[in-house]
Design a protein around this motif. Structure first.
Motif, PDB file in Angstrom:
ATOM      1  N   TRP A   1       0.820  -1.200   0.000  1.00 41.67           N
ATOM      2  CA  TRP A   1       0.000   0.000   0.000  1.00 41.67           C
ATOM      3  C   TRP A   1       0.854   1.250   0.000  1.00 41.67           C
ATOM      4  CZ3 TRP A   1      -0.097   3.554   3.999  1.00 41.67           C
ATOM      5  CH2 TRP A   1       0.282   3.120   5.276  1.00 41.67           C
ATOM      6  N   ARG A   2       0.237   2.321  -0.518  1.00 39.19           N
ATOM      7  CA  ARG A   2       0.887   3.624  -0.594  1.00 39.19           C
ATOM      8  C   ARG A   2      -0.100   4.686  -0.130  1.00 39.19           C
ATOM      9  NH1 ARG A   2       2.919   3.171  -6.792  1.00 39.19           N
ATOM     10  NH2 ARG A   2       0.698   3.251  -7.105  1.00 39.19           N
ATOM     11  N   SER A   3       0.420   5.811   0.309  1.00 41.23           N
ATOM     12  CA  SER A   3      -0.444   6.886   0.793  1.00 41.23           C
ATOM     13  C   SER A   3      -0.297   8.135  -0.075  1.00 41.23           C
ATOM     14  CB  SER A   3      -0.110   7.207   2.247  1.00 41.23           C
ATOM     15  OG  SER A   3       1.210   7.693   2.349  1.00 41.23           O
ATOM     16  N   SER A   4      -1.280   9.022   0.094  1.00 43.33           N
ATOM     17  CA  SER A   4      -1.307  10.277  -0.658  1.00 43.33           C
ATOM     18  C   SER A   4      -1.664  11.416   0.290  1.00 43.33           C
ATOM     19  CB  SER A   4      -2.362  10.186  -1.772  1.00 43.33           C
ATOM     20  OG  SER A   4      -2.554  11.443  -2.391  1.00 43.33           O
ATOM     21  N   ALA A   5      -1.086  12.571   0.055  1.00 42.50           N
ATOM     22  CA  ALA A   5      -1.419  13.777   0.822  1.00 42.50           C
ATOM     23  C   ALA A   5      -2.186  14.762  -0.050  1.00 42.50           C
ATOM     24  CB  ALA A   5      -0.153  14.419   1.369  1.00 42.50           C
ATOM     25  N   ASN A   6      -2.524  14.353  -1.284  1.00 45.18           N
ATOM     26  CA  ASN A   6      -3.252  15.256  -2.181  1.00 45.18           C
ATOM     27  C   ASN A   6      -4.519  14.596  -2.728  1.00 45.18           C
ATOM     28  OD1 ASN A   6      -2.273  13.511  -4.122  1.00 45.18           O
ATOM     29  ND2 ASN A   6      -0.773  14.941  -4.940  1.00 45.18           N
ATOM     30  N   ASN A   7      -5.180  13.826  -1.881  1.00 48.08           N
ATOM     31  CA  ASN A   7      -6.464  13.210  -2.196  1.00 48.08           C
ATOM     32  C   ASN A   7      -6.408  12.201  -3.342  1.00 48.08           C
ATOM     33  OD1 ASN A   7      -9.018  12.998  -1.185  1.00 48.08           O
ATOM     34  ND2 ASN A   7      -9.411  15.185  -1.377  1.00 48.08           N
ATOM     35  N   GLY A   8      -5.273  11.571  -3.517  1.00 46.19           N
ATOM     36  CA  GLY A   8      -5.146  10.520  -4.515  1.00 46.19           C
ATOM     37  C   GLY A   8      -4.762  10.998  -5.904  1.00 46.19           C
ATOM     38  N   SER A   9      -4.425  12.282  -6.052  1.00 45.04           N
ATOM     39  CA  SER A   9      -3.939  12.754  -7.355  1.00 45.04           C
ATOM     40  C   SER A   9      -2.639  12.054  -7.705  1.00 45.04           C
ATOM     41  CB  SER A   9      -3.721  14.263  -7.350  1.00 45.04           C
ATOM     42  OG  SER A   9      -4.949  14.934  -7.209  1.00 45.04           O
ATOM     43  N   SER A  10      -1.832  11.784  -6.670  1.00 45.03           N
ATOM     44  CA  SER A  10      -0.609  10.985  -6.823  1.00 45.03           C
ATOM     45  C   SER A  10      -0.361  10.278  -5.496  1.00 45.03           C
ATOM     46  CB  SER A  10       0.587  11.869  -7.199  1.00 45.03           C
ATOM     47  OG  SER A  10       0.850  12.791  -6.165  1.00 45.03           O
ATOM     48  N   TYR A  11       0.371   9.175  -5.553  1.00 48.79           N
ATOM     49  CA  TYR A  11       0.694   8.394  -4.353  1.00 48.79           C
ATOM     50  C   TYR A  11       2.197   8.357  -4.181  1.00 48.79           C
ATOM     51  CZ  TYR A  11      -4.139   7.030  -4.097  1.00 48.79           C
ATOM     52  OH  TYR A  11      -5.508   7.055  -3.977  1.00 48.79           O
ATOM     53  N   ASP A  12       2.657   8.561  -2.945  1.00 50.41           N
ATOM     54  CA  ASP A  12       4.094   8.530  -2.684  1.00 50.41           C
ATOM     55  C   ASP A  12       4.622   7.129  -2.945  1.00 50.41           C
ATOM     56  OD1 ASP A  12       4.205  11.214  -1.966  1.00 50.41           O
ATOM     57  OD2 ASP A  12       3.610  10.778   0.090  1.00 50.41           O
ATOM     58  N   SER A  13       5.597   7.048  -3.846  1.00 45.51           N
ATOM     59  CA  SER A  13       6.151   5.743  -4.219  1.00 45.51           C
ATOM     60  C   SER A  13       7.660   5.785  -4.427  1.00 45.51           C
ATOM     61  CB  SER A  13       5.469   5.228  -5.491  1.00 45.51           C
ATOM     62  OG  SER A  13       5.654   6.139  -6.557  1.00 45.51           O
ATOM     63  N   GLY A  14       8.305   6.792  -3.865  1.00 43.39           N
ATOM     64  CA  GLY A  14       9.766   6.883  -3.956  1.00 43.39           C
ATOM     65  C   GLY A  14      10.435   5.831  -3.091  1.00 43.39           C
ATOM     66  N   SER A  15      11.654   5.499  -3.398  1.00 38.44           N
ATOM     67  CA  SER A  15      12.352   4.402  -2.717  1.00 38.44           C
ATOM     68  C   SER A  15      12.585   4.641  -1.230  1.00 38.44           C
ATOM     69  CB  SER A  15      13.684   4.112  -3.406  1.00 38.44           C
ATOM     70  OG  SER A  15      14.529   5.245  -3.323  1.00 38.44           O
ATOM     71  N   SER A  16      12.374   5.872  -0.755  1.00 36.73           N
ATOM     72  CA  SER A  16      12.562   6.129   0.677  1.00 36.73           C
ATOM     73  C   SER A  16      11.346   6.812   1.304  1.00 36.73           C
ATOM     74  CB  SER A  16      13.822   6.966   0.900  1.00 36.73           C
ATOM     75  OG  SER A  16      13.678   8.225   0.278  1.00 36.73           O
ATOM     76  N   ASP A  17      10.161   6.633   0.728  1.00 37.33           N
ATOM     77  CA  ASP A  17       8.950   7.275   1.246  1.00 37.33           C
ATOM     78  C   ASP A  17       8.376   6.579   2.476  1.00 37.33           C
ATOM     79  OD1 ASP A  17       8.913   9.398  -0.501  1.00 37.33           O
ATOM     80  OD2 ASP A  17       7.672   8.354  -1.977  1.00 37.33           O
ATOM     81  N   TYR A  18       8.731   5.308   2.699  1.00 36.38           N
ATOM     82  CA  TYR A  18       8.187   4.539   3.822  1.00 36.38           C
ATOM     83  C   TYR A  18       9.297   3.747   4.496  1.00 36.38           C
ATOM     84  CZ  TYR A  18       4.096   5.538   0.988  1.00 36.38           C
ATOM     85  OH  TYR A  18       3.145   6.174   0.243  1.00 36.38           O
ATOM     86  N   LYS A  19       9.104   3.481   5.778  1.00 35.38           N
ATOM     87  CA  LYS A  19      10.104   2.725   6.532  1.00 35.38           C
ATOM     88  C   LYS A  19       9.376   1.652   7.342  1.00 35.38           C
ATOM     89  CE  LYS A  19      12.001   5.103   9.754  1.00 35.38           C
ATOM     90  NZ  LYS A  19      12.814   5.986  10.584  1.00 35.38           N
ATOM     91  N   GLU A  20       9.898   0.430   7.280  1.00 31.43           N
ATOM     92  CA  GLU A  20       9.332  -0.649   8.091  1.00 31.43           C
ATOM     93  C   GLU A  20      10.043  -0.678   9.424  1.00 31.43           C
ATOM     94  OE1 GLU A  20       8.967  -5.416   7.739  1.00 31.43           O
ATOM     95  OE2 GLU A  20       8.321  -4.272   5.989  1.00 31.43           O
ATOM     96  N   GLY A  21       9.258  -0.720  10.519  1.00 33.14           N
ATOM     97  CA  GLY A  21       9.786  -0.644  11.875  1.00 33.14           C
ATOM     98  C   GLY A  21      10.849  -1.679  12.181  1.00 33.14           C
ATOM     99  N   GLY A  22      11.895  -1.227  12.826  1.00 33.50           N
ATOM    100  CA  GLY A  22      12.947  -2.117  13.288  1.00 33.50           C
ATOM    101  C   GLY A  22      13.949  -2.531  12.234  1.00 33.50           C
ATOM    102  N   SER A  23      13.604  -2.392  10.958  1.00 32.37           N
ATOM    103  CA  SER A  23      14.514  -2.880   9.927  1.00 32.37           C
ATOM    104  C   SER A  23      15.495  -1.815   9.457  1.00 32.37           C
ATOM    105  CB  SER A  23      13.725  -3.394   8.718  1.00 32.37           C
ATOM    106  OG  SER A  23      13.110  -2.312   8.032  1.00 32.37           O
TER     107      SER A  23
END
Length: 157
Positions: free
Chosen positions: A42-64
């Motif tokens: 899954w990916r998230s958006s801050a502009n109501n779904g006009s685009s979704y953050d999908s850059g290689s460092s947009d999300y971090k999995e805990g502990g890893s």
């Protein structure tokens, strides 16, 4: 869901409402990929779904300490006749705040060999601070063949 590239929930569609809800639970029921051997993300958006953050460092999995262009990554879900797809849930905390949005996820699925697998409880975080008002669920390749994703709002008290 019937042969969809992704499933989205947006503020525009009336799904996200920060005046009523502080967090959300998404439940997955037999979400089966059209392609065999793909991960559910899954990916998230801050502009109501006009685009979704999908850059290689947009999300971090805990502990890893690893960063990704998506969150959740189940492993390789199977799509054969007796493979039930993914069943589980994602809890999204404080998406409406302009601080970091975090999530907990867990579930079970059949892999591409038909073996039962679990996705143990994971913690994940959007790495940029922004108010999240849309979310998109999709497989790493191909469409979502079938299944159901239900969103529940946790009411402000």
């Amino acid at each position: 869901i019937s042969n969809a590239a992704s499933v989205t929930f947006t503020e525009t569609a009336g799904n996200f409402d920060s005046s009523k809800y502080d967090s959300y639970i998404f439940r997955f029921y037999n979400v089966v990929p059209a392609s065999d051997n793909v991960g559910l993300n899954w990916r998230s958006s801050a502009n109501n779904g006009s685009s979704y953050d999908s850059g290689s460092s947009d999300y971090k999995e805990g502990g890893s300490g690893y960063t990704f262009g998506y969150i959740f990554g189940t492993g390789q879900v199977g799509s054969d006749t007796n493979e039930t797809g993914f069943n589980g849930e994602v809890v999204l905390f404080t998406p409406h705040l302009t601080t970091y949005t975090t999530a907990l996820a867990q579930g079970a699925y059949n892999d591409s060999s038909g073996n039962s697998q679990t996705r143990s409880l994971i913690a994940a975080q959007r790495t940029s601070a922004a108010s999240v008002n849309a979310i998109q669920f999709l497989f790493s390749s191909g469409n979502i063949e079938s299944g159901e994703i239900v969103m529940y709002g946790i009411k402000n008290a």
